[in-house]
Write a protein that holds these residues in place. Structure first.
Motif, PDB file in Angstrom:
ATOM      1  N   THR A 150      45.333  40.356  36.114  1.00 34.74           N
ATOM      2  CA  THR A 150      43.982  40.878  36.350  1.00 34.74           C
ATOM      3  C   THR A 150      43.931  42.302  35.840  1.00 34.74           C
ATOM      4  O   THR A 150      44.838  43.095  36.082  1.00 34.74           O
ATOM      5  CB  THR A 150      43.634  40.838  37.852  1.00 34.74           C
ATOM      6  OG1 THR A 150      43.845  39.505  38.307  1.00 34.74           O
ATOM      7  CG2 THR A 150      42.186  41.220  38.096  1.00 34.74           C
ATOM      8  N   SER A 151      42.897  42.603  35.072  1.00 32.11           N
ATOM      9  CA  SER A 151      42.753  43.940  34.505  1.00 32.11           C
ATOM     10  C   SER A 151      41.292  44.342  34.657  1.00 32.11           C
ATOM     11  O   SER A 151      40.428  43.829  33.947  1.00 32.11           O
ATOM     12  CB  SER A 151      43.169  43.888  33.030  1.00 32.11           C
ATOM     13  OG  SER A 151      43.044  45.158  32.450  1.00 32.11           O
ATOM     14  N   GLY A 152      41.029  45.209  35.642  1.00 28.92           N
ATOM     15  CA  GLY A 152      39.633  45.559  35.938  1.00 28.92           C
ATOM     16  C   GLY A 152      38.895  44.303  36.354  1.00 28.92           C
ATOM     17  O   GLY A 152      39.320  43.578  37.253  1.00 28.92           O
ATOM     18  N   ASP A 153      37.799  43.982  35.622  1.00 24.86           N
ATOM     19  CA  ASP A 153      37.009  42.795  35.949  1.00 24.86           C
ATOM     20  C   ASP A 153      37.523  41.547  35.257  1.00 24.86           C
ATOM     21  O   ASP A 153      36.967  40.464  35.436  1.00 24.86           O
ATOM     22  CB  ASP A 153      35.538  43.018  35.530  1.00 24.86           C
ATOM     23  CG  ASP A 153      34.888  44.084  36.393  1.00 24.86           C
ATOM     24  OD1 ASP A 153      35.371  44.284  37.538  1.00 24.86           O
ATOM     25  OD2 ASP A 153      33.918  44.718  35.924  1.00 24.86           O
ATOM     26  N   CYS A 154      38.544  41.707  34.411  1.00 22.42           N
ATOM     27  CA  CYS A 154      38.989  40.558  33.617  1.00 22.42           C
ATOM     28  C   CYS A 154      40.148  39.824  34.261  1.00 22.42           C
ATOM     29  O   CYS A 154      41.104  40.449  34.736  1.00 22.42           O
ATOM     30  CB  CYS A 154      39.413  41.010  32.212  1.00 22.42           C
ATOM     31  SG  CYS A 154      38.047  41.623  31.250  1.00 22.42           S
ATOM     32  N   PHE A 155      40.034  38.494  34.241  1.00 21.20           N
ATOM     33  CA  PHE A 155      41.144  37.667  34.699  1.00 21.20           C
ATOM     34  C   PHE A 155      41.712  36.916  33.484  1.00 21.20           C
ATOM     35  O   PHE A 155      40.997  36.157  32.828  1.00 21.20           O
ATOM     36  CB  PHE A 155      40.658  36.681  35.770  1.00 21.20           C
ATOM     37  CG  PHE A 155      41.719  35.708  36.199  1.00 21.20           C
ATOM     38  CD1 PHE A 155      42.863  36.139  36.883  1.00 21.20           C
ATOM     39  CD2 PHE A 155      41.594  34.351  35.900  1.00 21.20           C
ATOM     40  CE1 PHE A 155      43.845  35.234  37.272  1.00 21.20           C
ATOM     41  CE2 PHE A 155      42.575  33.446  36.282  1.00 21.20           C
ATOM     42  CZ  PHE A 155      43.706  33.886  36.968  1.00 21.20           C
ATOM     43  N   VAL A 160      36.558  30.631  38.558  1.00 23.30           N
ATOM     44  CA  VAL A 160      36.412  32.041  38.167  1.00 23.30           C
ATOM     45  C   VAL A 160      36.295  32.175  36.647  1.00 23.30           C
ATOM     46  O   VAL A 160      36.718  31.287  35.904  1.00 23.30           O
ATOM     47  CB  VAL A 160      37.619  32.905  38.640  1.00 23.30           C
ATOM     48  CG1 VAL A 160      37.686  32.962  40.157  1.00 23.30           C
ATOM     49  CG2 VAL A 160      38.920  32.383  38.047  1.00 23.30           C
ATOM     50  N   SER A 161      35.727  33.292  36.221  1.00 26.90           N
ATOM     51  CA  SER A 161      35.623  33.567  34.794  1.00 26.90           C
ATOM     52  C   SER A 161      37.020  33.919  34.267  1.00 26.90           C
ATOM     53  O   SER A 161      37.688  34.808  34.783  1.00 26.90           O
ATOM     54  CB  SER A 161      34.651  34.736  34.591  1.00 26.90           C
ATOM     55  OG  SER A 161      34.749  35.192  33.268  1.00 26.90           O
ATOM     56  N   THR A 162      37.446  33.202  33.215  1.00 22.27           N
ATOM     57  CA  THR A 162      38.830  33.322  32.751  1.00 22.27           C
ATOM     58  C   THR A 162      38.890  33.574  31.246  1.00 22.27           C
ATOM     59  O   THR A 162      38.128  32.973  30.485  1.00 22.27           O
ATOM     60  CB  THR A 162      39.597  32.004  33.057  1.00 22.27           C
ATOM     61  OG1 THR A 162      39.382  31.630  34.408  1.00 22.27           O
ATOM     62  CG2 THR A 162      41.085  32.128  32.774  1.00 22.27           C
ATOM     63  N   GLY A 205      35.849  34.370  29.018  1.00 19.70           N
ATOM     64  CA  GLY A 205      34.794  34.228  30.036  1.00 19.70           C
ATOM     65  C   GLY A 205      34.442  32.788  30.343  1.00 19.70           C
ATOM     66  O   GLY A 205      33.293  32.480  30.635  1.00 19.70           O
ATOM     67  N   LYS A 231      40.669  28.635  39.348  1.00 23.01           N
ATOM     68  CA  LYS A 231      41.607  29.745  39.107  1.00 23.01           C
ATOM     69  C   LYS A 231      43.009  29.247  38.722  1.00 23.01           C
ATOM     70  O   LYS A 231      43.680  28.562  39.497  1.00 23.01           O
ATOM     71  CB  LYS A 231      41.684  30.643  40.346  1.00 23.01           C
ATOM     72  CG  LYS A 231      42.413  31.930  40.037  1.00 23.01           C
ATOM     73  CD  LYS A 231      42.080  33.023  41.035  1.00 23.01           C
ATOM     74  CE  LYS A 231      42.681  34.328  40.531  1.00 23.01           C
ATOM     75  NZ  LYS A 231      42.309  35.463  41.343  1.00 23.01           N
TER      76      LYS A 231
END
Ligand SMILES: *Cc1c(COP(=O)(O)O)cnc(C)c1O
Length: 410
Positions: free
Chosen positions: A305-310, A344-346, A362, A367
């Motif tokens: 996970t980096s900020g809002d990004c998975f 989740v957005s991936t 995205g 998950k």
């Protein structure tokens, strides 16, 4: 057929559980379905017959997928080959495609490749699809040396713009492919080109992943008009390949039937009403035959996970499958096990040191976790055939599910 088996909750292709294979075999790998491959070929062929296409010859574009089992399987169904190199010529012959069903395209045919093709049969292959007069002069010279008459088709550059990615559009004036109409008409009588070649056809190929048939209609019109202007009769018209695949599942793309209907109507309108000449029709489909037969199976190494990004970092990279990075292509991604985890957005990314090394950004998926396995869909065309050893990685292996459901390495 690909589906999640309701009982086991795992993805199955032609009844084979991908999970069972993936735990035994090292990921990443490609896996092809012979059933889907032959269904695609037969659908294309039947559409030609239903639309009364004259004596169709379907030359599979090997560059989309030159895998031996794939080519052998199509050869058994009667397919010919559209080749662009000496390597593809050898592969076609070794897989049982006869030289009289092989057309050779490409702007850079070498002396060695032309000789190889000339040697393959009495007068060589079915057709050299010639892309320049410099090339024609060389073919003529080599055929004279071999005491043969090479069969050639001139590839017309019909000067049409097509709606596809700029890297795979080929039919405009500024593109390196084909010959301009006025140059063809000018050079039809020059002895240095024609003493040991015989002009048997005309060809076009305007691009790949075509999803609008207007340009195809226009290109066939150009081809027919040129044929009429030459005053010659032709053994065949080669209308090329390029029919697109519905990667996005929007169901609004032209089908094989729509395509054949358009080809048939165009020939009727622009040619048959004006002459008694009835050339056979050659096709060079690649993607539409092979794409949906292939799946790329890759495993999540870890998530991040980096900020809002998975991110789900998988063991397959852009060296294995480059279409998403190179063309921004969309390919459906399916986790091979049904899951009740939160969606989740991936971003599905590979291990290669390039930001473009991404299979999907995205996308909404349950998950993912380390060791989960996913399938990238519709990768049977321009998948393994465009793979490389970039980052000193091994090329992905390939497996084949026969019609009987037997899985073998290939
Ligand atoms: C690439 C190519 C094809 C096949 O294109 P698809 O989009 O895979 O159908 C056919 N003919 C020529 C000359 C090509 O270069």
């Amino acid at each position: 057929m690909t589906k999640i088996n309701d009982k086991s909750k795992y993805l199955h292709i032609d009844g084979v559980s991908i999970n069972e294979i993936a735990v035994k075999l090292k990921t990443p790998f490609y896996i092809y379905s012979e059933t889907t491959l032959s269904e695609n070929y037969l659908k294309f062929k039947e559409a030609a017959i239903e639309n009364k296409i004259i004596n169709p010859l379907i030359c599979f574009a090997l560059k989309s997928n030159p895998n031996k089992k794939v080519v052998k399987s199509l050869a058994k169904l009667g397919a010919g080959a559209d080749i662009v190199s000496g390597g593809e010529l050898k592969r076609s012959l070794e897989c049982g495609i006869c030289p009289q069903k092989i057309v050779f395209s490409g702007v850079g045919k070498t002396e060695e490749e032309i000789n190889l093709a000339l040697k393959s049969h009495k007068n060589g292959i079915y057709s050299f699809n010639v892309e320049s007069f410099e090339e024609l002069e060389l073919i003529n010279k080599l055929a004279a040396k071999a005491k043969k008459t090479a069969r050639v088709a001139l590839r017309l550059n019909p000067q049409v713009q097509v709606k596809t990615h700029k890297h795979i559009s080929t039919g405009f004036k500024t593109h390196k492919f084909g010959l301009l109409r006025e140059d063809i008409l000018k050079n039809l009588k020059q002895r240095k080109y024609w003493s040991h070649t015989s002009l048997v056809g005309l060809s076009i190929h305007i691009g790949s992943q075509l999803t609008c048939l207007k340009a195809t209609d226009k290109a066939i019109k150009e081809l027919c008009q040129l044929a009429l202007e030459t005053g010659k009769s032709f053994e065949f018209f080669d209308v090329g390949g390029g029919l697109g695949v519905d990667y996005e599942r929007t169901k609004d793309k032209p089908s094989c039937f729509d395509y054949m209907k358009l080809v048939s109507n165009a020939l009727e309108k622009y040619y048959y009403t004006r002459t008694n000449d009835r050339p056979r029709v050659v096709f060079e489909p690649g993607r539409v035959i092979s794409a949906t037969s292939g799946h790329f199976i890759t495993k999540v190494i870890r998530t991040k996970t980096s900020g809002d990004c998975f991110f789900a970092i998988v063991d397959g990279g852009m060296n294995d499958f480059v279409r998403t990075s190179l063309y921004g292509a969309y390919h459906e991604i399916i986790p091979i096990k049904k899951s009740k985890r939160k969606v989740v957005s991936t971003d599905i990314v590979g291990p290669i040191c390039e930001t473009a090394d991404c299979f999907g950004s995205g996308i909404m998926l349950p998950k993912l976790m380390a060791n989960d396995i996913i399938s990238v869909s519709d990768v049977g065309a321009y998948g393994h055939s465009m793979s490389s050893n970039y980052n000193m990685r091994d090329k992905p292996r390939e497996f084949f599910i026969s019609k009987k459901g037997k899985v073998s390495k290939c």
